[in-house]
Design a protein around this motif. Sequence first.
Motif, mmCIF file in Angstrom:
data_model
loop_
_atom_site.group_PDB
_atom_site.id
_atom_site.type_symbol
_atom_site.label_atom_id
_atom_site.label_comp_id
_atom_site.label_asym_id
_atom_site.label_seq_id
_atom_site.Cartn_x
_atom_site.Cartn_y
_atom_site.Cartn_z
ATOM 1 N N PRO A 88 -8.399 31.789 -84.405
ATOM 2 C CA PRO A 88 -8.125 30.522 -84.996
ATOM 3 C C PRO A 88 -8.674 30.623 -86.570
ATOM 4 C CG PRO A 88 -10.086 30.264 -83.356
ATOM 5 C CD PRO A 88 -9.376 31.543 -83.362
ATOM 6 N N VAL A 89 -7.543 30.229 -87.416
ATOM 7 C CA VAL A 89 -7.889 30.815 -88.762
ATOM 8 C C VAL A 89 -7.878 29.368 -89.777
ATOM 9 C CG1 VAL A 89 -6.951 33.000 -88.610
ATOM 10 C CG2 VAL A 89 -5.357 30.993 -89.129
ATOM 11 N N ALA A 90 -7.382 28.231 -89.257
ATOM 12 C CA ALA A 90 -7.330 26.900 -90.002
ATOM 13 C C ALA A 90 -7.268 25.886 -89.271
ATOM 14 C CB ALA A 90 -6.365 27.371 -90.850
ATOM 15 N N LEU A 91 -7.320 24.601 -89.617
ATOM 16 C CA LEU A 91 -7.013 23.184 -89.034
ATOM 17 C C LEU A 91 -5.557 22.991 -89.685
ATOM 18 C CD1 LEU A 91 -10.429 21.256 -88.722
ATOM 19 C CD2 LEU A 91 -9.289 22.982 -87.033
ATOM 20 N N ALA A 92 -5.004 22.208 -89.137
ATOM 21 C CA ALA A 92 -3.730 21.565 -89.560
ATOM 22 C C ALA A 92 -3.935 20.151 -90.320
ATOM 23 C CB ALA A 92 -2.783 21.279 -88.156
ATOM 24 N N TYR A 93 -3.227 20.038 -91.313
ATOM 25 C CA TYR A 93 -3.341 18.881 -92.102
ATOM 26 C C TYR A 93 -3.442 17.652 -91.227
ATOM 27 C CZ TYR A 93 -2.999 20.901 -96.607
ATOM 28 O OH TYR A 93 -3.068 21.543 -97.787
ATOM 29 N N GLY A 94 -4.239 16.810 -91.585
ATOM 30 C CA GLY A 94 -4.204 15.281 -90.795
ATOM 31 C C GLY A 94 -5.136 14.446 -91.794
ATOM 32 N N SER A 95 -5.809 13.750 -90.895
ATOM 33 C CA SER A 95 -6.314 12.545 -91.336
ATOM 34 C C SER A 95 -7.872 13.013 -92.258
ATOM 35 C CB SER A 95 -7.025 11.602 -90.471
ATOM 36 O OG SER A 95 -8.112 12.308 -89.642
ATOM 37 N N SER A 96 -8.410 12.234 -92.993
ATOM 38 C CA SER A 96 -9.548 12.473 -93.698
ATOM 39 C C SER A 96 -10.774 12.887 -93.163
ATOM 40 C CB SER A 96 -10.110 11.137 -94.680
ATOM 41 O OG SER A 96 -10.280 10.097 -93.623
ATOM 42 N N ASP A 97 -10.929 12.422 -91.685
ATOM 43 C CA ASP A 97 -11.731 12.755 -90.725
ATOM 44 C C ASP A 97 -11.488 14.411 -90.404
ATOM 45 O OD1 ASP A 97 -13.309 10.493 -90.825
ATOM 46 O OD2 ASP A 97 -12.305 9.684 -88.989
ATOM 47 N N ASN A 98 -10.159 14.913 -90.355
ATOM 48 C CA ASN A 98 -9.914 16.122 -90.280
ATOM 49 C C ASN A 98 -10.131 17.025 -91.319
ATOM 50 O OD1 ASN A 98 -8.382 17.634 -87.843
ATOM 51 N ND2 ASN A 98 -7.190 18.347 -89.651
ATOM 52 N N GLU A 99 -10.012 16.490 -92.532
ATOM 53 C CA GLU A 99 -10.480 17.374 -93.690
ATOM 54 C C GLU A 99 -12.043 17.378 -93.604
ATOM 55 O OE1 GLU A 99 -9.762 16.980 -98.442
ATOM 56 O OE2 GLU A 99 -9.088 15.476 -97.303
ATOM 57 N N LYS A 100 -12.510 16.413 -93.441
ATOM 58 C CA LYS A 100 -14.141 16.638 -93.125
ATOM 59 C C LYS A 100 -14.499 17.745 -92.270
ATOM 60 C CE LYS A 100 -15.073 11.844 -94.849
ATOM 61 N NZ LYS A 100 -15.740 10.539 -94.419
ATOM 62 N N LEU A 101 -14.028 17.412 -91.179
ATOM 63 C CA LEU A 101 -14.158 18.552 -89.878
ATOM 64 C C LEU A 101 -13.984 19.983 -90.526
ATOM 65 C CD1 LEU A 101 -14.907 19.137 -87.142
ATOM 66 C CD2 LEU A 101 -12.747 18.831 -86.555
ATOM 67 N N ALA A 102 -12.654 20.096 -91.246
ATOM 68 C CA ALA A 102 -12.353 21.416 -91.575
ATOM 69 C C ALA A 102 -13.538 21.854 -92.626
ATOM 70 C CB ALA A 102 -11.349 21.535 -92.298
ATOM 71 N N THR A 103 -14.084 21.079 -93.330
ATOM 72 C CA THR A 103 -15.072 21.350 -94.473
ATOM 73 C C THR A 103 -16.339 21.827 -93.627
ATOM 74 O OG1 THR A 103 -14.271 20.085 -96.003
ATOM 75 C CG2 THR A 103 -16.559 20.855 -96.343
ATOM 76 N N GLU A 104 -16.615 21.375 -92.741
ATOM 77 C CA GLU A 104 -17.596 21.236 -91.980
ATOM 78 C C GLU A 104 -17.829 22.770 -91.190
ATOM 79 O OE1 GLU A 104 -21.022 18.804 -88.957
ATOM 80 O OE2 GLU A 104 -19.022 17.824 -89.632
ATOM 81 N N LEU A 105 -16.527 23.052 -90.644
ATOM 82 C CA LEU A 105 -16.280 24.390 -89.682
ATOM 83 C C LEU A 105 -16.188 25.345 -90.637
ATOM 84 C CD1 LEU A 105 -13.942 22.922 -87.267
ATOM 85 C CD2 LEU A 105 -16.214 23.289 -87.005
ATOM 86 N N GLY A 106 -16.151 25.364 -92.125
ATOM 87 C CA GLY A 106 -15.612 26.305 -93.055
ATOM 88 C C GLY A 106 -14.236 27.098 -92.889
ATOM 89 N N LEU A 107 -13.290 25.955 -92.403
ATOM 90 C CA LEU A 107 -11.946 26.516 -92.263
ATOM 91 C C LEU A 107 -11.221 25.681 -93.224
ATOM 92 C CD1 LEU A 107 -11.575 26.641 -88.160
ATOM 93 C CD2 LEU A 107 -11.764 28.422 -89.784
#
Length: 268
Positions: A88-107
Motif C-alpha cells: 500500500p503506497v497511498a490513499l485515494a482522494y476522498g473527504s476531508s476526513d480521508n485527507e486527515k487520515l492520510a496525513t496521520e498515516l504518513g501516506l
Amino acid sequence: MAAPSASPAHDYEPAGELKIGQVGIANLRVRTLDVARLASEMADRVKRAPKLFARAAVIVDFGGLAATPDAATARALLDGLREAGVLPVALAYGSSDNEKLATELGLPLLAKFRAQYESAGGAPVAAPAPAPAPAPRDAAEPAPARTEAKAPPKAVAAGQPGLIQATPVRSGQQVYADNRDLTVLTTVGAGAEVIADGSVHIYGTLRGRALAGAQGNEKARIFCRAFHAELVAIAGNYKVLEDIPKELHGKAVQVWLEKEELKIAALD
C-alpha cells in the motif's frame, strides 16, 4: 590591475529527472471494513497470480464506506495488506476526513489511476487516469476502482485514427492509446502492457496484459490472434490466465463485457 576572473558557470543539470505521466497502480476500493477478510482476499489474489500481484503497488480507497476508518484500523489494514504480499503506497482522494487520515498515516493522497484489476468485492480495479498519458514508454511493474457514482466515460473521438504499434511490445514496456483504439501488429510479450480507451486489436501473440475501455467504455473489446495473456480487462473488469479455460489458451479470441461480466470466446 588584473581583471576579475569570470564567475564559474553553474551546473543546473538536475541529479534526478522527475516526470509525471501514466502510472500502473492498483486501487483497492474497500466495501466492507473487515481487515482479516480483506487481507485474506488479497493473499489469495497474490497466490493465484504472483507475477501480477506480488509486491504490487496499491492505493487504498475508503470512498465506498459510510465513514472514514480511524487511524488504528487503517494501520491494521495496511499491515494486513503488506503481510498478504502487496505494498500500500497511498490513499485515494476522498473527504476531508480521508485527507486527515492520510496525513496521520504518513501516506500521500492520489487520484484513482488507470490500473489493472478488479471490479467488485473490495478488489483492486481499473480506474480513469486524470493525468495525460505519454506515448509508448517503459513502465514499472503494476498495476485499478469503479466508483459508486462514476463520471460518464470519455467517448472515443469519432473519426480519430487508432494508434498503430508496428514493433513488438517487450517486457516492461507500456503502450497507451489515449481516447482511441490500439492496434498491435506483432506480439505483446510477457510483462508488457497495452492499454486503450477504445478497443485493443493484437495481430500476434498476447502474453502480457491488455486493458481496453480504460476510461470506462464498457463497449470496448479485445481481440488477439494467439491468447496467452497474463491479464485482460475491460472497463476495470478483469481475468487472469489462471481464470480462463485451458481450451482457449493459444487460440484466437475476443474479450467483451456483458452485464459487468467479462466474457472470452474463440473466434471462428
